[in-house]
Design a protein around this motif. Structure first.
Motif, PDB file in Angstrom:
ATOM      1  N   LEU A 143       0.813  -1.207   0.000  1.00 19.88           N
ATOM      2  CA  LEU A 143       0.000   0.000   0.000  1.00 19.88           C
ATOM      3  C   LEU A 143       0.847   1.257   0.000  1.00 19.88           C
ATOM      4  N   ALA A 144       2.030   1.195   0.584  1.00 22.69           N
ATOM      5  CA  ALA A 144       2.901   2.370   0.650  1.00 22.69           C
ATOM      6  C   ALA A 144       3.281   2.865  -0.739  1.00 22.69           C
ATOM      7  N   LEU A 161       3.511   4.708   7.242  1.00 16.77           N
ATOM      8  CA  LEU A 161       3.591   3.875   6.045  1.00 16.77           C
ATOM      9  C   LEU A 161       4.364   2.581   6.278  1.00 16.77           C
ATOM     10  N   THR A 162       5.176   2.515   7.321  1.00 15.42           N
ATOM     11  CA  THR A 162       6.024   1.350   7.584  1.00 15.42           C
ATOM     12  C   THR A 162       5.248   0.037   7.649  1.00 15.42           C
ATOM     13  N   GLU A 167       9.195   0.629   4.310  1.00  9.92           N
ATOM     14  CA  GLU A 167      10.639   0.422   4.475  1.00  9.92           C
ATOM     15  C   GLU A 167      11.217  -0.299   3.273  1.00  9.92           C
ATOM     16  N   ASP A 168      10.501  -1.305   2.777  1.00 11.64           N
ATOM     17  CA  ASP A 168      10.954  -2.018   1.583  1.00 11.64           C
ATOM     18  C   ASP A 168      10.973  -1.072   0.387  1.00 11.64           C
ATOM     19  N   ALA A 169       9.923  -0.291   0.246  1.00  8.26           N
ATOM     20  CA  ALA A 169       9.842   0.643  -0.880  1.00  8.26           C
ATOM     21  C   ALA A 169      10.948   1.677  -0.797  1.00  8.26           C
ATOM     22  N   MET A 170      11.149   2.269   0.371  1.00 14.62           N
ATOM     23  CA  MET A 170      12.181   3.291   0.542  1.00 14.62           C
ATOM     24  C   MET A 170      13.565   2.681   0.343  1.00 14.62           C
ATOM     25  N   ALA A 171      13.779   1.455   0.817  1.00 17.31           N
ATOM     26  CA  ALA A 171      15.078   0.806   0.651  1.00 17.31           C
ATOM     27  C   ALA A 171      15.372   0.576  -0.828  1.00 17.31           C
TER      28      ALA A 171
END
Length: 187
Positions: A143-144, A161-162, A167-171
Motif C-alpha cells: 500500500l505504501a 507507512l512502515t 521500508e521495503d519501498a524506501m530501501a
C-alpha cells in the motif's frame, strides 16, 4: 504547494492531498491533525499549524484498488530516478524489450533511463548490444507504493507507512539512488 498524508480512522494510509484540502478537512472537523509540518497558516483571525499527516474521524470503506498503476512518476520512484542501464540521472522511460518487437507496457518491461542510454539502445534487445540491467524490473507491492508513487515524500509519513511496506519501498528507492553512476555494464 505542500502535500499531506491522509489516514483512515484505522490509521491505514488512504492517499496524499494538497495542503489546502487537508486544512479544509481539519477545519470542518472531519479529520484530526496527527503530525504538523512546522509551518503556520495565517488568516485574519487565527493562526493554524500546517498539517503533515491527518487522520479521518470516521472510517471510510475503500474498494479494492488492484495493482499499483504504471505511471511515469511511480516508475521514477521505483527506480530512484536513476538510469537502470548506467546509473545516471534518468530523464526518460524505456521498454527493455522494445514495443516494436513485441514488448509490453508493463512494470516488468519498463525502466527509467537517461537520454544517452535510451538513444543508444533504441529498439534493440539488451543481448544485441551486450548490456545488462542494474536491477530486474518488477511491479512494486504494498500500500505504501500508492503513496510513494505520487512522487511526494515526507519523512514524517514513514511511521504511518512502515506497516504497509514503506521500508521495503524506501530501501529499493534509496539503494538505486545511492548507487554511484558508472559506466555501462557489459556482458
Amino acid at each position: 504547494m505542500p502535500h499531506v498524508l491522509v489516514l483512515n480512522a484505522s490509521y491505514e494510509p488512504l492517499g496524499v492531498v494538497p495542503l489546502r484540502r487537508a486544512l479544509v478537512l481539519v477545519l470542518e472537523n472531519k479529520a484530526l491533525c496527527i503530525e504538523e509540518s512546522g509551518a503556520f497558516l495565517h488568516s485574519e483571525h487565527q493562526i493554524v499549524p500546517a498539517p503533515s499527516v491527518v487522520r479521518l474521524k470516521r472510517f471510510v470503506r475503500v474498494p479494492y484498488r488492484g495493482p499499483v498503476p504504471l505511471t511515469r512518476r511511480a516508475l521514477f520512484a521505483r527506480d530512484g530516478g536513476r538510469c537502470m542501464y548506467c546509473g545516471g540521472v534518468a530523464t526518460s522511460v524505456d521498454h527493455v524489450i522494445p514495443r516494436s518487437r513485441g514488448g509490453t507496457h508493463a512494470w516488468e518491461n519498463v525502466v527509467a533511463a537517461c537520454r544517452r542510454c535510451n538513444h543508444l539502445k533504441a529498439d534493440k534487445h539488451l543481448r544485441e548490444i551486450g548490456w545488462r540491467l542494474r536491477h530486474q524490473p518488477a511491479p512494486p507491492t504494498g500500500l505504501a507504493w500508492r503513496i510513494i508513487g505520487t512522487g511526494h515524500r515526507d519523512p514524517r509519513w514513514l511511521p504511518y507507512l512502515t506497516p504497509y511496506g514503506a521500508e521495503d519501498a524506501m530501501a529499493r528507492i534509496d539503494s538505486v539512488a545511492d548507487t554511484p553512476a558508472g559506466a555501462l555494464t557489459t556482458g
